[in-house]
Enzyme design. Structure first.
Site, PDB file in Angstrom:
ATOM      1  CB  CYS A   1      -3.567 -16.189  15.498  1.00 36.38           C
ATOM      2  SG  CYS A   1      -3.242 -14.853  14.347  1.00 36.38           S
TER       3      CYS A   1
ATOM      4  NE  ARG B   1      -3.124   0.719   3.321  1.00 30.06           N
ATOM      5  CZ  ARG B   1      -3.360   0.599   4.626  1.00 30.06           C
ATOM      6  NH1 ARG B   1      -2.594   1.228   5.498  1.00 30.06           N
ATOM      7  NH2 ARG B   1      -4.327  -0.163   5.057  1.00 30.06           N
ATOM      8  CE1 TYR B   2       0.439   4.257   4.271  1.00 36.86           C
ATOM      9  CE2 TYR B   2       0.726   2.060   5.193  1.00 36.86           C
ATOM     10  CZ  TYR B   2       0.077   3.289   5.193  1.00 36.86           C
ATOM     11  OH  TYR B   2      -0.918   3.533   6.096  1.00 36.86           O
TER      12      TYR B   2
ATOM     13  CB  CYS C   1      -9.038 -10.854  13.862  1.00 37.60           C
ATOM     14  SG  CYS C   1      -7.760 -10.928  12.585  1.00 37.60           S
TER      15      CYS C   1
ATOM     16  CG  ASP D   1      -9.070  -1.668  10.731  1.00 36.30           C
ATOM     17  OD1 ASP D   1      -8.821  -0.449  10.792  1.00 36.30           O
ATOM     18  OD2 ASP D   1      -8.192  -2.547  10.674  1.00 36.30           O
TER      19      ASP D   1
ATOM     20  CE  LYS E   1      -1.606   0.845  10.213  1.00 35.78           C
ATOM     21  NZ  LYS E   1      -1.181   0.259   8.916  1.00 35.78           N
TER      22      LYS E   1
ATOM     23  NE  ARG F   1       5.162   1.950   6.387  1.00 35.78           N
ATOM     24  CZ  ARG F   1       4.751   3.117   5.886  1.00 35.78           C
ATOM     25  NH1 ARG F   1       5.286   3.594   4.771  1.00 35.78           N
ATOM     26  NH2 ARG F   1       3.778   3.777   6.471  1.00 35.78           N
TER      27      ARG F   1
ATOM     28  CB  CYS G   1      -8.171 -11.368  18.305  1.00 35.84           C
ATOM     29  SG  CYS G   1      -6.515 -11.551  18.983  1.00 35.84           S
TER      30      CYS G   1
ATOM     31  CG  ASP H   1      -5.411   1.176   8.330  1.00 35.47           C
ATOM     32  OD1 ASP H   1      -5.159   1.910   7.350  1.00 35.47           O
ATOM     33  OD2 ASP H   1      -4.802   0.121   8.571  1.00 35.47           O
TER      34      ASP H   1
ATOM     35  NE  ARG I   1      -4.344  -8.633   7.100  1.00 40.07           N
ATOM     36  CZ  ARG I   1      -3.193  -8.319   7.705  1.00 40.07           C
ATOM     37  NH1 ARG I   1      -2.659  -9.124   8.595  1.00 40.07           N
ATOM     38  NH2 ARG I   1      -2.571  -7.201   7.389  1.00 40.07           N
TER      39      ARG I   1
HETATM   40  C1  LIG Z   1      -0.284  -0.633   8.768  1.00 41.47           C
HETATM   41  C2  LIG Z   1       0.293  -1.051   7.480  1.00 41.47           C
HETATM   42  C3  LIG Z   1       1.662  -0.925   7.228  1.00 41.47           C
HETATM   43  C4  LIG Z   1       2.641  -0.392   8.251  1.00 41.47           C
HETATM   44  O1  LIG Z   1       2.386   0.922   8.557  1.00 41.47           O
HETATM   45  P1  LIG Z   1       3.300   1.670   9.624  1.00 41.47           P
HETATM   46  O2  LIG Z   1       2.595   2.969   9.820  1.00 41.47           O
HETATM   47  O3  LIG Z   1       4.658   1.788   9.035  1.00 41.47           O
HETATM   48  O4  LIG Z   1       3.323   0.826  10.865  1.00 41.47           O
HETATM   49  C5  LIG Z   1       2.135  -1.280   5.981  1.00 41.47           C
HETATM   50  N1  LIG Z   1       1.308  -1.763   5.035  1.00 41.47           N
HETATM   51  C6  LIG Z   1      -0.006  -1.899   5.252  1.00 41.47           C
HETATM   52  C7  LIG Z   1      -0.842  -2.440   4.163  1.00 41.47           C
HETATM   53  C8  LIG Z   1      -0.564  -1.559   6.485  1.00 41.47           C
HETATM   54  O5  LIG Z   1      -1.865  -1.731   6.710  1.00 41.47           O
END
Ligand SMILES: *Cc1c(COP(=O)(O)O)cnc(C)c1O
Length: 349
Positions: free
Chosen positions: A103, A90-91, A110, A271, A315, A94, A107, A308, A112
């Site tokens: 798990c 998404r980002y 959860c 969420d 987020k 990362r 939970c 989120d 997911r």
């Molecule tokens: C939460 C999340 C992350 C990590 O986000 P950080 O703010 O760096 O902790 C990365 N990818 C996805 C899809 C997420 O939902």
């Protein structure tokens, strides 16, 4: 079989078994478990005093899960952000690898819960190769988060295999593991595991404590072992109605986390996940909790409160409304509620 694997295999997975320890009506809860499976480790079960206490609420099935609500099975559009099965990107810098579909304790809240065990949701050997190729061909990705499921439900060898492969990618700087094992299956944190993990630094672990009652002798020890392996530990708490939606409880949790060398990272607004509506709190509750932390306790014990956004929009950290502007003057509210004037820079844009 290692000790933690035996502990895992002894988890409670049926209502009839659970009814031996907790007062529940297996008939009433049958349809819930048919839809959303039950799993509670013996250790986590041992922390429950009453059905409706903060531990019980997190893991004992509830009829509310079947309420027909408008909530979504994939509110964060993780499905749409999945270029390769098991990889969420998404980002820009990362990506998340869903390395495990299980798990130790499932939970009830959860994010997911509608995907757990779902076909194609989690990585198999073929998709792992494809995901590694994807990461390798994108130099912008500098961090990979291993999640799931619980990343620590891989065996040591499976985990190390993935770490070896990741560390061969030159542009990958950071590996982060997301796991609730220190909280729900502390036996999983073994010296052997720690010896493996410390070979792949810089490696971070984020865990999920949601209530001070989860900070026990056992969970404290598991965090100490990870910290002693040089692993910085963070915590992502989910804000849960009837569990921790109380400024006093949250402050105590954040303070206790620091004493076990775990740095509070996020408090998550729930969420919009189908089957979890009964855990939702108004955003104002989270803001009140944040106002009760900032300044009143250590900045190290003060995480960000994040929402989120639906649709995979990312987020956003939200803060209590404490800034007002009049021309070049800002009026800032401090932790005592006093309004203090602050002259803004003239040079800025
Ligand atoms: C939460 C999340 C992350 C990590 O986000 P950080 O703010 O760096 O902790 C990365 N990818 C996805 C899809 C997420 O939902």
């Amino acid at each position: 079989m290692e000790r933690w694997q035996r502990a895992l295999s002894e988890s409670i997975t049926s209502l009839s078994e659970l009814a031996r320890y907790i007062q529940i009506d297996p008939k009433l809860l049958g349809p819930v478990v048919a839809r959303y499976p039950l799993r509670i480790t013996r250790y986590y079960l041992s922390l429950i005093r009453e059905r409706d206490d903060p531990i019980g609420r997190q893991c004992i099935p509830d009829r509310c899960e079947l309420e027909e609500d408008i909530l979504s099975i994939d509110p964060l559009n993780e499905g749409g952000l999945t270029p390769v099965p098991g990889l969420i990107h998404r980002y820009p810098d990362r990506a998340v690898l869903l390395v495990s579909s299980v798990c130790p304790t499932l939970c009830r809240f959860c994010t997911r819960k509608n995907r757990a065990g779902g076909e194609g949701s989690f990585i198999n050997q073929n998709s792992l190769e494809a995901a590694l190729e994807y990461i390798k061909s994108r130099p912008a990705i500098r961090e990979v988060i291993l999640s799931g499921g619980d990343s620590l439900l891989l065996t040591d060898d499976e985990l190390e295999n993935i770490l070896i492969r990741l560390r061969k990618i030159p542009h990958l700087e950071i590996v982060r593991l997301h796991t609730r094992a220190p909280v729900t299956l502390p036996e999983r944190i073994t010296f052997r595991l720690c010896r493996i993990l410390k070979r792949y630094h810089p490696l971070y672990v984020n865990t999920q404590f949601n209530h001070p009652l989860e900070i026990t002798h056992e969970s404290t020890k598991s965090c100490a072992m990870l910290a002693d392996a040089g692993i910085p530990l963070g915590n992502q708490t989910v804000l849960l109605r009837g569990v921790n939606d109380d400024p006093k409880v949250m402050k105590q949790l954040m303070q206790k986390l620091l004493t076990i060398r775990v740095r509070p990272y996020y408090i998550h607004q729930m969420d919009l996940v189908k089957g979890t509506g009964h855990f939702r709190t108004p955003v104002q509750k989270g803001l009140t909790i944040m106002a009760g932390l900032r300044g009143h306790t250590s900045g190290m014990a003060t995480p960000s409160y994040v929402i989120d956004l639906p649709g995979g929009k990312g987020k956003v950290a939200v803060l209590p409304d404490d800034v007002r502007r009049q021309g070049k003057t800002l009026f800032l509210r401090n932790y005592l509620g006093e309004i203090i004037e602050y002259p803004d820079s003239e040079g800025g844009l």
